[in-house]
Design a protein around this motif. Structure first.
Motif, short mmCIF file in Angstrom:
data_model
loop_
_atom_site.label_atom_id
_atom_site.label_comp_id
_atom_site.label_asym_id
_atom_site.label_seq_id
_atom_site.Cartn_x
_atom_site.Cartn_y
_atom_site.Cartn_z
N ASN A 14 -2.62 44.15 9.01
CA ASN A 14 -2.67 43.97 8.22
C ASN A 14 -2.12 42.05 8.20
OD1 ASN A 14 -0.13 43.25 6.42
ND2 ASN A 14 -0.03 45.03 6.26
N SER A 15 -1.90 40.91 7.55
CA SER A 15 -2.03 39.36 7.55
C SER A 15 -0.51 39.14 7.55
CB SER A 15 -2.87 38.85 6.83
OG SER A 15 -2.73 38.96 5.69
N GLN A 16 0.09 40.49 6.39
CA GLN A 16 1.13 39.86 6.72
C GLN A 16 2.73 40.11 7.22
OE1 GLN A 16 2.63 43.06 3.61
NE2 GLN A 16 1.38 42.52 1.73
N PRO A 17 3.34 38.66 7.69
CA PRO A 17 4.43 39.10 8.67
C PRO A 17 5.60 40.72 8.69
CG PRO A 17 4.98 37.35 6.76
CD PRO A 17 4.10 38.22 6.66
N LEU A 18 5.98 40.72 9.39
CA LEU A 18 5.84 42.23 9.90
C LEU A 18 7.82 42.42 9.96
CD1 LEU A 18 6.16 44.93 11.23
CD2 LEU A 18 6.81 44.23 13.30
N VAL A 19 8.36 42.98 8.85
CA VAL A 19 9.87 43.04 8.19
C VAL A 19 10.12 44.29 8.93
CG1 VAL A 19 11.66 43.17 7.06
CG2 VAL A 19 9.32 41.73 6.40
N THR A 20 11.36 44.18 9.85
CA THR A 20 12.13 45.36 10.33
C THR A 20 13.34 45.81 9.03
OG1 THR A 20 11.87 44.21 12.49
CG2 THR A 20 13.63 46.12 11.66
N ILE A 21 13.46 47.26 8.58
CA ILE A 21 14.33 47.40 8.21
C ILE A 21 15.41 48.47 9.12
CG2 ILE A 21 15.13 48.94 6.23
CD1 ILE A 21 12.79 48.65 5.19
N GLY A 22 16.75 47.65 8.85
CA GLY A 22 17.61 48.99 9.88
C GLY A 22 18.33 49.50 9.52
N SER A 45 3.82 46.55 2.96
CA SER A 45 3.51 47.54 3.82
C SER A 45 3.29 47.54 4.70
CB SER A 45 2.16 48.47 3.66
OG SER A 45 1.18 47.31 4.00
N ASN A 46 3.80 46.37 5.87
CA ASN A 46 4.04 45.65 7.32
C ASN A 46 5.48 45.68 7.91
OD1 ASN A 46 2.64 44.89 9.63
ND2 ASN A 46 2.58 42.89 8.98
N LEU A 47 5.52 47.25 7.00
CA LEU A 47 7.21 47.30 8.47
C LEU A 47 7.29 48.01 9.89
CD1 LEU A 47 8.50 48.76 4.54
CD2 LEU A 47 8.34 46.78 5.74
N GLU A 48 8.72 47.58 10.05
CA GLU A 48 8.60 48.77 11.07
C GLU A 48 10.38 49.03 10.79
OE1 GLU A 48 9.62 47.16 15.74
OE2 GLU A 48 10.99 46.45 14.72
#
Length: 221
Positions: A14-22, A45-48
């Protein structure tokens, strides 16, 4: 504190920057179920997804978490051995984040499916902004109440932004916006009234805050 082992191991380039959902949670299995369903339906889609169960006494909370963690490797769940308190549980998920962007989510709220995608797109197009949110909508149960009167804190100087924020803030719905990680200190939420206002005021000093009307964050009143 025990980390629940992830049993799903698919990896997708995935070339999208990673996003964290806390996602801090405590004793709200039904709300958590709906919340997680909307997170996993995000068009981005690129989620943590960091979940911290604050020592819930309702066993159904762990059942919901384990069910979803077994299906999706993006979920990183933790269970606290003792209740940390609301603020420290919010701090915990923030401290665990490793992504370029971060957002908190409450376990009785939910996002539109395009929420993360729209906010990240705005931030990438506007490097002078540090946070972007959608429109906050408020509910009592399933009954819609009102849209929050959103505002932009995009003045040129940090003093002007700080003044604008405190003169206009009401329910502070943009606290649940997506912001650039690593800007805040390790434990940004302190234990006092209006602690979420302090987080937003700190971000306003560091850069511009905005919102977009093409997506919404749905909050329980």
């Amino acid at each position: 504190m025990n980390e629940i082992k992830d049993t799903h191991h698919h990896v997708q380039a995935n070339s999208q920057p990673l996003v964290t959902i806390g996602l801090p949670t405590y004793n709200r299995p039904a709300g958590l179920q709906k919340c997680l369903e909307t997170i996993l339906q995000q068009t981005y889609s690129n989620l943590e997804i960091i979940i911290s169960d604050n020592c819930s006494t309702n066993e159904a909370v762990q059942q919901v978490i384990q069910q979803h963690a077994a299906k999706d490797s993006r979920i990183k769940p933790f269970r606290q051995n003792e209740n940390l308190g609301l603020e420290e549980n919010f701090n915990f998920v923030f401290e665990k984040a490793s992504a370029t962007y971060f957002t908190w989510m409450s376990d009785d709220d939910y996002f539109d499916d395009n929420y993360i995608a729209e906010c990240v797109q705005f931030l990438q197009a506007n490097p002078d902004h540090v946070l972007c949110s959608g429109v906050a909508k408020y509910y009592s149960g399933d009954h819609f109440l009102f849209d929050e009167k959103m505002f932009k804190t995009d003045q040129r100087t940090s003093f002007a932004r700080l003044f604008t924020y405190f003169s206009k803030v009401e329910k502070n719905g943009n606290f649940y916006g997506v912001f650039r990680n690593r800007l805040l200190k390790k434990k940004p939420i302190v234990v006092h009234i209006g602690c979420d206002w302090l987080v937003m005021a700190t971000l306003a000093i560091l850069g511009k805050l905005s919102y977009i009307s093409t997506t919404s964050y749905h909050r329980s009143i």
